[in-house]
Design a protein around this motif. Sequence first.
Motif, PDB file in Angstrom:
ATOM      1  N   PHE A  59       0.815  -1.331   0.009  1.00  0.00           N
ATOM      2  CA  PHE A  59      -0.056  -0.047   0.087  1.00  0.00           C
ATOM      3  C   PHE A  59       0.702   1.232  -0.024  1.00  0.00           C
ATOM      4  O   PHE A  59       0.723   2.019  -0.836  1.00  0.00           O
ATOM      5  CB  PHE A  59      -0.883  -0.007   1.091  1.00  0.00           C
ATOM      6  N   ASN A  60       1.900   1.120   0.898  1.00  0.00           N
ATOM      7  CA  ASN A  60       2.725   2.489   0.954  1.00  0.00           C
ATOM      8  C   ASN A  60       3.382   2.708  -0.395  1.00  0.00           C
ATOM      9  O   ASN A  60       3.657   3.826  -0.883  1.00  0.00           O
ATOM     10  CB  ASN A  60       3.834   2.270   2.036  1.00  0.00           C
ATOM     11  N   LYS A  61       3.713   1.720  -1.268  1.00  0.00           N
ATOM     12  CA  LYS A  61       4.284   1.951  -2.530  1.00  0.00           C
ATOM     13  C   LYS A  61       3.270   2.418  -3.434  1.00  0.00           C
ATOM     14  O   LYS A  61       3.647   3.403  -4.214  1.00  0.00           O
ATOM     15  CB  LYS A  61       4.806   0.678  -2.945  1.00  0.00           C
ATOM     16  N   LEU A  62       2.244   1.898  -3.283  1.00  0.00           N
ATOM     17  CA  LEU A  62       0.925   2.521  -4.171  1.00  0.00           C
ATOM     18  C   LEU A  62       0.834   4.010  -4.001  1.00  0.00           C
ATOM     19  O   LEU A  62       0.257   4.625  -4.787  1.00  0.00           O
ATOM     20  CB  LEU A  62      -0.175   1.560  -4.138  1.00  0.00           C
ATOM     21  N   ALA A  63       0.722   4.376  -2.669  1.00  0.00           N
ATOM     22  CA  ALA A  63       0.155   5.456  -2.460  1.00  0.00           C
ATOM     23  C   ALA A  63       1.269   6.548  -2.812  1.00  0.00           C
ATOM     24  O   ALA A  63       0.900   7.745  -2.860  1.00  0.00           O
ATOM     25  CB  ALA A  63       0.116   5.646  -0.517  1.00  0.00           C
ATOM     26  N   LYS A  64       2.566   6.157  -3.093  1.00  0.00           N
ATOM     27  CA  LYS A  64       3.393   7.298  -3.458  1.00  0.00           C
ATOM     28  C   LYS A  64       3.384   7.507  -5.069  1.00  0.00           C
ATOM     29  O   LYS A  64       3.868   8.444  -5.667  1.00  0.00           O
ATOM     30  CB  LYS A  64       4.973   6.546  -3.253  1.00  0.00           C
ATOM     31  N   GLY A  65       2.408   6.473  -5.698  1.00  0.00           N
ATOM     32  CA  GLY A  65       2.135   6.722  -7.289  1.00  0.00           C
ATOM     33  C   GLY A  65       0.745   7.380  -7.411  1.00  0.00           C
ATOM     34  O   GLY A  65       0.228   7.968  -6.711  1.00  0.00           O
ATOM     35  N   LYS A  66       0.454   7.263  -8.742  1.00  0.00           N
ATOM     36  CA  LYS A  66      -0.695   7.979  -9.073  1.00  0.00           C
ATOM     37  C   LYS A  66      -1.738   7.071  -9.514  1.00  0.00           C
ATOM     38  O   LYS A  66      -2.905   7.423 -10.035  1.00  0.00           O
ATOM     39  CB  LYS A  66      -0.480   8.867 -10.247  1.00  0.00           C
ATOM     40  N   ASP A  67      -1.719   5.783  -9.411  1.00  0.00           N
ATOM     41  CA  ASP A  67      -2.688   4.770  -9.842  1.00  0.00           C
ATOM     42  C   ASP A  67      -3.761   4.727  -8.752  1.00  0.00           C
ATOM     43  O   ASP A  67      -3.735   3.550  -7.893  1.00  0.00           O
ATOM     44  CB  ASP A  67      -1.856   3.443 -10.150  1.00  0.00           C
TER      45      ASP A  67
END
Length: 300
Positions: free
Chosen positions: A174-182
């Motif tokens: 989740f933390n990795k996804l939260a840094k992106g725009k998807d």
Amino acid sequence: MVNLEWYRTFKAIYKTGTLTGAAESLFISQPGVSLHLSSLENYVGYKLFERTGRKMVPTEKGKVFYNFIIEPLNKLEDAEKNFQKSTEIHTPTISVGMCFETFQITLEQYISTLPFNVIIRFGDYPDMLDNLDKGILDLIITPQKGASGNIEHEAFSSETIVLVAGNEVDTKAFNKLAKGKDLNALENWLKQEKWYGTTGDMEHLFRFWKLNFNHHPDFRPNYIVPNLNSIVRCLRSGKGVAVIPDFLCRKEIEAGEVKLLWEGKTKLKNTLYFGTRKKTRYAEEISLIKTLFRKVMLPV
């Protein structure tokens, strides 16, 4: 059953000649005076006043009614004053409205130290505002401001609605996804988790989801519990996620018992207000309660 306050209101209208004057003498709102009068008129079955502009002119039946009740009403009020002098003259009663969770986090720990009587009422914010305006409540804690000119609001704190998780939830992805725009991937990750909600109010989840994903959530929580503090206690067991105000779980986050997962791409913040009537006989008592809240809550 007739209410003694209806008689007091009738007497105040009769004496002052206006609804506004009666409200000021009784330290309640004008809508509250109107409600008492209409209730009494419905009870006796006839009009007690003619409304001519702003003046309230007693009808003939109103005059007869006044003459009939004024002496026993004065005696009752004298008896009440004498009773209060011997037992409660220094113990006023303050009615305070707020949500259940706010009470548990703030005032509950101080309630036994207060040098006056307190009645705590829980309910919806629109109902609290209405009851404050009518004189049923003396102070409310609310994130919503009413439109009544009889009420004043004082901002004293704020809350941020946040996404939190139990310690056993693996949040690396989740933390990795939260840094992106998807956002779709982020939303799909969240929908795979076990969610907590409350029985009466899903507003926090709806607003948070709408703000961050541009639509309402299309799922229901897995676990429905009585209140937001119950959610925090359940999350301490290690599993699940929820959307709640940050002040309800600040201690648990600082202690490492619950994870602050996400504040959202845009923070969802509410200002918290003290709501009081502009004219109150309990200014000193209300000020003390406000001081206790400021000890616990972070300033705006």
